[in-house]
Scaffold this active site. Structure first.
Site, PDB file in Angstrom:
ATOM      1  N   LYS A   8     -34.580  11.532 -37.808  1.00  0.00           N
ATOM      2  CA  LYS A   8     -34.932  12.742 -37.046  1.00  0.00           C
ATOM      3  C   LYS A   8     -35.075  12.421 -35.549  1.00  0.00           C
ATOM      4  O   LYS A   8     -34.558  13.131 -34.702  1.00  0.00           O
ATOM      5  CB  LYS A   8     -36.238  13.353 -37.583  1.00  0.00           C
ATOM      6  CG  LYS A   8     -36.187  13.706 -39.068  1.00  0.00           C
ATOM      7  CD  LYS A   8     -37.475  14.331 -39.559  1.00  0.00           C
ATOM      8  CE  LYS A   8     -38.685  13.414 -39.589  1.00  0.00           C
ATOM      9  NZ  LYS A   8     -38.560  12.272 -40.537  1.00  0.00           N
ATOM     10  N   ARG A  81     -43.792  20.936 -42.005  1.00  0.00           N
ATOM     11  CA  ARG A  81     -43.839  19.887 -43.021  1.00  0.00           C
ATOM     12  C   ARG A  81     -44.530  20.345 -44.300  1.00  0.00           C
ATOM     13  O   ARG A  81     -44.658  19.576 -45.248  1.00  0.00           O
ATOM     14  CB  ARG A  81     -44.661  18.748 -42.448  1.00  0.00           C
ATOM     15  CG  ARG A  81     -43.961  17.424 -42.492  1.00  0.00           C
ATOM     16  CD  ARG A  81     -44.822  16.539 -41.636  1.00  0.00           C
ATOM     17  NE  ARG A  81     -44.540  15.177 -41.826  1.00  0.00           N
ATOM     18  CZ  ARG A  81     -43.869  14.443 -40.935  1.00  0.00           C
ATOM     19  NH1 ARG A  81     -43.383  14.968 -39.863  1.00  0.00           N
ATOM     20  NH2 ARG A  81     -43.698  13.176 -41.155  1.00  0.00           N
ATOM     21  N   ARG A 120     -37.872  -0.666 -37.941  1.00  0.00           N
ATOM     22  CA  ARG A 120     -37.889   0.193 -36.743  1.00  0.00           C
ATOM     23  C   ARG A 120     -38.851  -0.369 -35.678  1.00  0.00           C
ATOM     24  O   ARG A 120     -39.960  -0.802 -35.991  1.00  0.00           O
ATOM     25  CB  ARG A 120     -38.354   1.598 -37.091  1.00  0.00           C
ATOM     26  CG  ARG A 120     -38.306   2.495 -35.859  1.00  0.00           C
ATOM     27  CD  ARG A 120     -39.286   3.647 -35.756  1.00  0.00           C
ATOM     28  NE  ARG A 120     -40.117   3.888 -36.876  1.00  0.00           N
ATOM     29  CZ  ARG A 120     -40.105   5.026 -37.563  1.00  0.00           C
ATOM     30  NH1 ARG A 120     -39.302   6.003 -37.226  1.00  0.00           N
ATOM     31  NH2 ARG A 120     -40.927   5.186 -38.570  1.00  0.00           N
ATOM     32  N   ARG A 151     -44.845   0.802 -35.283  1.00  0.00           N
ATOM     33  CA  ARG A 151     -45.880   1.806 -35.559  1.00  0.00           C
ATOM     34  C   ARG A 151     -46.833   1.312 -36.650  1.00  0.00           C
ATOM     35  O   ARG A 151     -46.415   0.619 -37.575  1.00  0.00           O
ATOM     36  CB  ARG A 151     -45.223   3.120 -36.017  1.00  0.00           C
ATOM     37  CG  ARG A 151     -44.818   4.000 -34.877  1.00  0.00           C
ATOM     38  CD  ARG A 151     -43.940   5.156 -35.261  1.00  0.00           C
ATOM     39  NE  ARG A 151     -44.261   5.862 -36.477  1.00  0.00           N
ATOM     40  CZ  ARG A 151     -43.553   6.873 -36.970  1.00  0.00           C
ATOM     41  NH1 ARG A 151     -42.473   7.299 -36.321  1.00  0.00           N
ATOM     42  NH2 ARG A 151     -43.892   7.476 -38.089  1.00  0.00           N
ATOM     43  N   ARG A 162     -45.834   7.504 -47.620  1.00  0.00           N
ATOM     44  CA  ARG A 162     -45.324   8.645 -46.825  1.00  0.00           C
ATOM     45  C   ARG A 162     -44.202   9.363 -47.564  1.00  0.00           C
ATOM     46  O   ARG A 162     -44.075  10.580 -47.503  1.00  0.00           O
ATOM     47  CB  ARG A 162     -44.838   8.150 -45.451  1.00  0.00           C
ATOM     48  CG  ARG A 162     -45.987   7.892 -44.491  1.00  0.00           C
ATOM     49  CD  ARG A 162     -45.625   6.920 -43.397  1.00  0.00           C
ATOM     50  NE  ARG A 162     -44.502   7.322 -42.587  1.00  0.00           N
ATOM     51  CZ  ARG A 162     -43.793   6.495 -41.815  1.00  0.00           C
ATOM     52  NH1 ARG A 162     -44.113   5.209 -41.762  1.00  0.00           N
ATOM     53  NH2 ARG A 162     -42.788   6.940 -41.097  1.00  0.00           N
TER      54      ARG A 162
END
Ligand code: AP5
Ligand code: MG
Length: 207
Positions: A8, A81, A120, A151, A162
């Site tokens: 995204k 969401r 990431r 993160r 998640r």
């Protein structure tokens, strides 16, 4: 729309190079709030770092100010969401005489998610999203030289959690939009440029 790691943020950044949109990543907005060490930031840091969703009412109130004041088209990245957020978005868009042009689902097979999440990194200075691996063991941003960070919710364990939250709370949003004629699915398991090509065709078609 899309699961954790679907792309995204990556696709939003590519869209911004081509179209005059405003990009709202609700995850980025919340992480900035945490970094500012505000009272709200302290309240939500535990929720985000454990991979759960921030309460709907809070998200809706934050988004309402942005929707009302924006004169450009908006890319919502990570919102709505939940079905409740989708209903609230419809209601606020009606109220401000605005409408959704397209809901784009970036589809990614579950087995790709954890690998993408743990590899990431993000640039502290410019926010660029980078994938590191043995071929690209970068510690600094190629674009601006800023330091790359990982993160707090990007561990394998939290990524799995998640993903479960996504299945339970966010997948029903797909149902909410699927009969509106504005719902599109793209294959996220291609190169970023190929995914972007598919998204661009959708944007051109609905403009
Ligand atoms: P958020 O920040 O939105 O996280 P997320 O939905 O889990 O999605 P990610 O940002 O992890 O993935 P992405 O799809 O953006 O992928 P990216 O482009 O980075 O939300 C975080 C938290 O905030 C939530 O858990 C919740 O607590 C809270 N929150 C946020 N919004 C909320 C809301 N509306 N309501 C309530 N709570 C909310 O790519 C991932 C990696 O893959 C990168 O390394 C990238 O380089 C790589 N990659 C991307 N595309 C490709 C490709 N095509 N091929 C190969 N690699 C690729
Ligand atoms: Mg993101």
């Amino acid at each position: 729309m899309g699961c954790p790691g679907a792309g995204k943020g990556t696709q939003s950044a590519l869209l911004l190079k081509k179209f005059p949109f405003k990009h709202i990543s609700t995850g980025d907005v919340l992480r900035k709030e945490i970094a500012s060490k505000s009272e709200l930031g302290l309240q939500i840091s535990q929720i985000i770092n454990s991979g759960n969703l921030v309460p709907d009412e809070l998200m809706i109130a934050m988004l309402e100010k942005i929707v009302e004041s924006s004169e450009q088209g908006i890319i919502f990245d990570g919102f709505p969401r939940t079905v409740k957020q989708a209903e609230a978005l419809d209601e606020m868009l009606n109220r401000f005489h605005k409408e959704i042009s397209a809901v784009i689902m970036i589809d990614l097979p579950e087995e790709e998610v954890v690998d993408r999440i743990v590899s990431r990194r993000q640039c502290k200075a410019c926010g660029a999203i980078v994938r590191v691996n043995s071929k690209n063991p970068a510690t600094h941003c190629e674009a601006c030289g800023g330091e790359l960070f990982s993160r707090q919710d990007d561990t394998a364990e939290k990524a799995k959690h998640r993903l479960n939250v996504y299945y339970q709370d966010t997948l029903p949003v797909k149902q909410f939009y699927s009969n509106t004629g504005k719902y599109f699915v793209v294959n996220g398991n291609q190169t970023p440029e190929q995914v972007f090509g598919d998204i661009q065709k959708i944007i051109e078609a609905v403009k």
